[in-house]
Scaffold this motif. Structure first.
Motif, PDB file in Angstrom:
ATOM      1  N   ALA A 221     -69.074  35.722 -30.469  1.00 51.17           N
ATOM      2  CA  ALA A 221     -70.421  36.274 -30.331  1.00 51.17           C
ATOM      3  C   ALA A 221     -71.388  35.743 -31.382  1.00 51.17           C
ATOM      4  CB  ALA A 221     -70.364  37.801 -30.417  1.00 51.17           C
ATOM      5  N   ARG A 222     -70.893  34.999 -32.337  1.00 49.83           N
ATOM      6  CA  ARG A 222     -71.740  34.483 -33.412  1.00 49.83           C
ATOM      7  C   ARG A 222     -72.613  33.345 -32.890  1.00 49.83           C
ATOM      8  NH1 ARG A 222     -71.151  34.164 -39.225  1.00 49.83           N
ATOM      9  NH2 ARG A 222     -72.294  32.339 -40.029  1.00 49.83           N
ATOM     10  N   PRO A 223     -73.911  33.353 -33.167  1.00 52.45           N
ATOM     11  CA  PRO A 223     -74.782  32.307 -32.618  1.00 52.45           C
ATOM     12  C   PRO A 223     -74.545  30.927 -33.208  1.00 52.45           C
ATOM     13  CG  PRO A 223     -76.020  33.770 -34.067  1.00 52.45           C
ATOM     14  CD  PRO A 223     -74.663  34.386 -33.884  1.00 52.45           C
ATOM     15  N   GLU A 224     -74.206  30.851 -34.525  1.00 52.05           N
ATOM     16  CA  GLU A 224     -73.985  29.553 -35.146  1.00 52.05           C
ATOM     17  C   GLU A 224     -72.490  29.328 -35.365  1.00 52.05           C
ATOM     18  OE1 GLU A 224     -75.744  31.876 -36.913  1.00 52.05           O
ATOM     19  OE2 GLU A 224     -77.768  31.391 -36.230  1.00 52.05           O
ATOM     20  N   PRO A 225     -71.984  28.147 -35.024  1.00 49.98           N
ATOM     21  CA  PRO A 225     -70.554  27.864 -35.254  1.00 49.98           C
ATOM     22  C   PRO A 225     -70.263  27.678 -36.731  1.00 49.98           C
ATOM     23  CG  PRO A 225     -71.674  25.894 -34.467  1.00 49.98           C
ATOM     24  CD  PRO A 225     -72.679  26.999 -34.408  1.00 49.98           C
ATOM     25  N   LEU A 226     -68.988  27.845 -37.102  1.00 50.52           N
ATOM     26  CA  LEU A 226     -68.528  27.590 -38.456  1.00 50.52           C
ATOM     27  C   LEU A 226     -67.489  26.473 -38.417  1.00 50.52           C
ATOM     28  CD1 LEU A 226     -68.090  31.232 -39.834  1.00 50.52           C
ATOM     29  CD2 LEU A 226     -69.934  29.615 -40.347  1.00 50.52           C
ATOM     30  N   ASP A 227     -67.469  25.682 -39.481  1.00 46.54           N
ATOM     31  CA  ASP A 227     -66.577  24.518 -39.530  1.00 46.54           C
ATOM     32  C   ASP A 227     -65.232  24.925 -40.112  1.00 46.54           C
ATOM     33  OD1 ASP A 227     -65.594  21.959 -39.377  1.00 46.54           O
ATOM     34  OD2 ASP A 227     -66.496  21.327 -41.271  1.00 46.54           O
ATOM     35  N   ASP A 228     -64.405  25.591 -39.302  1.00 44.66           N
ATOM     36  CA  ASP A 228     -63.062  25.965 -39.710  1.00 44.66           C
ATOM     37  C   ASP A 228     -62.139  25.785 -38.514  1.00 44.66           C
ATOM     38  OD1 ASP A 228     -63.704  28.108 -38.072  1.00 44.66           O
ATOM     39  OD2 ASP A 228     -63.970  29.524 -39.721  1.00 44.66           O
ATOM     40  N   LEU A 229     -60.873  26.125 -38.670  1.00 45.80           N
ATOM     41  CA  LEU A 229     -59.912  25.886 -37.594  1.00 45.80           C
ATOM     42  C   LEU A 229     -60.168  26.788 -36.392  1.00 45.80           C
ATOM     43  CD1 LEU A 229     -56.633  25.313 -39.636  1.00 45.80           C
ATOM     44  CD2 LEU A 229     -58.363  23.674 -38.898  1.00 45.80           C
ATOM     45  N   LEU A 230     -60.629  27.998 -36.615  1.00 48.62           N
ATOM     46  CA  LEU A 230     -61.003  28.856 -35.495  1.00 48.62           C
ATOM     47  C   LEU A 230     -62.156  28.225 -34.723  1.00 48.62           C
ATOM     48  CD1 LEU A 230     -61.152  31.345 -33.731  1.00 48.62           C
ATOM     49  CD2 LEU A 230     -62.286  32.560 -35.610  1.00 48.62           C
ATOM     50  N   GLY A 231     -63.149  27.717 -35.445  1.00 51.24           N
ATOM     51  CA  GLY A 231     -64.257  27.057 -34.771  1.00 51.24           C
ATOM     52  C   GLY A 231     -63.798  25.870 -33.945  1.00 51.24           C
ATOM     53  N   ALA A 232     -62.833  25.110 -34.460  1.00 50.69           N
ATOM     54  CA  ALA A 232     -62.313  23.960 -33.721  1.00 50.69           C
ATOM     55  C   ALA A 232     -61.608  24.404 -32.442  1.00 50.69           C
ATOM     56  CB  ALA A 232     -61.360  23.160 -34.605  1.00 50.69           C
ATOM     57  N   LEU A 233     -60.870  25.490 -32.503  1.00 52.58           N
ATOM     58  CA  LEU A 233     -60.199  25.994 -31.302  1.00 52.58           C
ATOM     59  C   LEU A 233     -61.208  26.462 -30.257  1.00 52.58           C
ATOM     60  CD1 LEU A 233     -57.176  27.978 -32.779  1.00 52.58           C
ATOM     61  CD2 LEU A 233     -57.045  25.996 -31.273  1.00 52.58           C
ATOM     62  N   LEU A 234     -62.274  27.074 -30.710  1.00 54.79           N
ATOM     63  CA  LEU A 234     -63.295  27.538 -29.763  1.00 54.79           C
ATOM     64  C   LEU A 234     -64.038  26.372 -29.114  1.00 54.79           C
ATOM     65  CD1 LEU A 234     -64.742  30.568 -31.754  1.00 54.79           C
ATOM     66  CD2 LEU A 234     -63.264  30.640 -29.747  1.00 54.79           C
ATOM     67  N   GLU A 235     -64.003  25.214 -29.738  1.00 52.78           N
ATOM     68  CA  GLU A 235     -64.672  24.034 -29.184  1.00 52.78           C
ATOM     69  C   GLU A 235     -63.829  23.321 -28.134  1.00 52.78           C
ATOM     70  OE1 GLU A 235     -65.437  21.518 -32.466  1.00 52.78           O
ATOM     71  OE2 GLU A 235     -66.952  22.819 -33.377  1.00 52.78           O
ATOM     72  N   ILE A 236     -62.537  23.606 -28.054  1.00 55.46           N
ATOM     73  CA  ILE A 236     -61.647  22.896 -27.135  1.00 55.46           C
ATOM     74  C   ILE A 236     -62.076  23.130 -25.692  1.00 55.46           C
ATOM     75  CG2 ILE A 236     -59.295  22.837 -26.210  1.00 55.46           C
ATOM     76  CD1 ILE A 236     -58.270  23.321 -28.982  1.00 55.46           C
ATOM     77  N   ARG A 237     -62.063  22.063 -24.913  1.00 54.56           N
ATOM     78  CA  ARG A 237     -62.346  22.141 -23.489  1.00 54.56           C
ATOM     79  C   ARG A 237     -61.247  21.434 -22.711  1.00 54.56           C
ATOM     80  NH1 ARG A 237     -65.184  25.091 -25.579  1.00 54.56           N
ATOM     81  NH2 ARG A 237     -67.435  25.466 -25.333  1.00 54.56           N
TER      82      ARG A 237
END
Length: 449
Positions: A221-237
């Motif tokens: 729900a956060r509007p801006e992404p963060l550069d961590d491993l959770l952020g990388a997983l959320l970017e996977i398509r």
């Protein structure tokens, strides 16, 4: 019940097969079985027999298979691609996800992740040592490493800090989950959920899953992404352009934590124990640290600590690592023996790592064998496979090396460490074999000397 009477192995000893003898001393039993019955043999357990492979070339054949014929959880488990996380998945879904996740542990992202973890280690080390210090000045270095590595991993994965109570819940859940899995794999006794100071609440895995799942939903729900491993997983398509849902991301994070700081705690504790008991190795490490200053947290600088890396690798070789396991998803043959579909296959790391055919003086701690690999001779490639091989090789290998080299250098540089006279380590069996009772060391800050 599957029996493999056509493959040589120890005789059956009642309804439990060889289970009782095996659990008394797993390492010695497997080693003696291979010596007596050959590099392809079988162990008899209550529900099914397991085929054990003692030659690195057999390990290469099965572990490096890319066709899905030898899988981590087995061909007929329908939910493996949903519940098991990347560590246990197979097929196209596995390959797509692994390719995306691999970027988290390489290049610029690896450098940023490691630099953030190293900063945490720098800032927390003194406080963790002071907190672990007893009245006589002894420090349980294994406890210090556990707390440091947990803090570093949580920061690398989540960025936003957790409350102390949440960290305790996550740690308890991960330790109970890995302990239960090790017990089911016959690598250890059951985890303690009954009594005593080391008791783990039986509900800990569910509670930790909820804490991590809540963090995933909040990040989504956060509007801006963060550069961590959770952020990388959320970017996977996926190939279809779909993202992982919250449950899948939570599963991946749980598996990532399960395979990270606990294993590193065990490996680094045993590395410190062996280095401190080996004066020549310790002096060479001090000399290297004086020459290479990794305070800038740069990956290439830390990689220059080659003797620290060699000490870590040699300690991993001597550690009683559990065997790698695969399930045959198709019929095959090995050394002329039929291996039916559904057969568990075991590759005993500790036996291969101490095999005198590949290692001279295999029981001795000799980091030089990794520092100067020239004398390896005819040693097979997979005579050393601590991090696995093939499609399921550990993704975090490079991050593990960086952490080990950095923490060895920082702690040795900052403190003088001495083991108690006459003390020697005893392993606690498990997926990550820690030192029983901890690693006691007299720790003195160098400015106090």
């Amino acid at each position: 019940m599957r029996r493999l009477d056509h493959i040589p192995g120890p005789p059956e000893l009642g309804p439990l097969g060889t289970l009782r003898t095996f659990t008394r001393d797993r390492e010695t039993f497997v080693r003696n079985t291979i010596r007596a019955h050959g590099d392809v043999c079988r162990l008899r357990f209550p529900l099914r027999d397991v085929v054990v492979f003692g030659h690195p070339d057999d390990a290469a054949r099965y572990l490096n298979d890319t066709d899905g014929r030898y899988q981590k959880l087995g061909y007929r488990l329908p939910f493996r691609n949903r519940l098991g996380g990347l560590s246990f998945q197979e097929g196209r879904a596995f390959r797509d996800k692994r390719s995306a996740v691999a970027s988290m542990f390489s290049g610029a992202r690896l450098a940023r992740t490691f630099a953030g973890m190293a900063e945490i280690y720098d800032n927390r080390l003194d406080a963790e040592v002071d907190q672990a210090r007893t009245a006589d000045g002894t420090v349980d270095l294994q406890r210090v490493l556990h707390r440091l590595l947990l803090a570093g991993m949580l920061a690398a994965v989540f960025t936003e800090p957790f409350e102390p109570a949440e960290i305790r819940i996550i740690d308890q859940g991960i330790r109970l989950g890995t302990g239960a899995f090790g017990f089911l794999r016959l690598m250890s006794g059951p985890p303690n959920v009954l009594r005593g100071p080391d008791r783990l609440p039986a509900t800990a895995p569910v509670r930790s899953y909820r804490v991590i799942g809540a963090r995933v939903r909040a990040r989504r729900a956060r509007p801006e992404p963060l550069d961590d491993l959770l952020g990388a997983l959320l970017e996977i398509r996926t190939r279809e352009g779909l993202s992982l849902d919250d449950a899948a991301v939570t599963n991946e994070l749980v598996m990532l934590l399960s395979a990270s700081y606990g294993s590193m705690t065990a490996a680094l504790s045993q590395t410190f124990a062996r280095v401190l008991a080996h004066p020549a190795a310790l002096e060479r490490l001090r000399a290297e640290i004086a020459e290479v200053e990794p305070g800038d947290h740069a990956v290439e600088t830390v990689r220059g600590l080659r003797w620290a890396k060699a000490c870590f690798e040699e300690s991993l070789r001597l550690q009683s690592s559990p065997p790698l396991l695969r399930i045959a998803a198709a019929d095959s043959t090995a050394a002329g023996f039929d291996i039916p579909r559904g057969t568990p296959l075991a590759f005993p790391l500790s036996t291969i790592h101490r095999d005198p055919r590949w290692w001279s003086d295999p029981e001795d701690f000799r980091p030089l064998r990794f520092y100067d690999p020239a004398p390896r001779g005819e040693r097979p490639t997979l005579a050393y496979l601590t991090f696995g091989s093939g499609p399921h090789r550990c993704l975090g290998t490079q991050l593990a090396y960086l952490q080990a080299q950095y923490l060895l250098s920082v702690i040795i540089r900052r403190y003088r460490l001495e083991l108690p006279p006459g003390w020697s380590p005893t392993e606690t069996p498990g997926l990550a074999p820690t030192i029983a009772g901890g690693l006691p060391a007299r720790v003195t800050a160098r400015h106090e000397l």
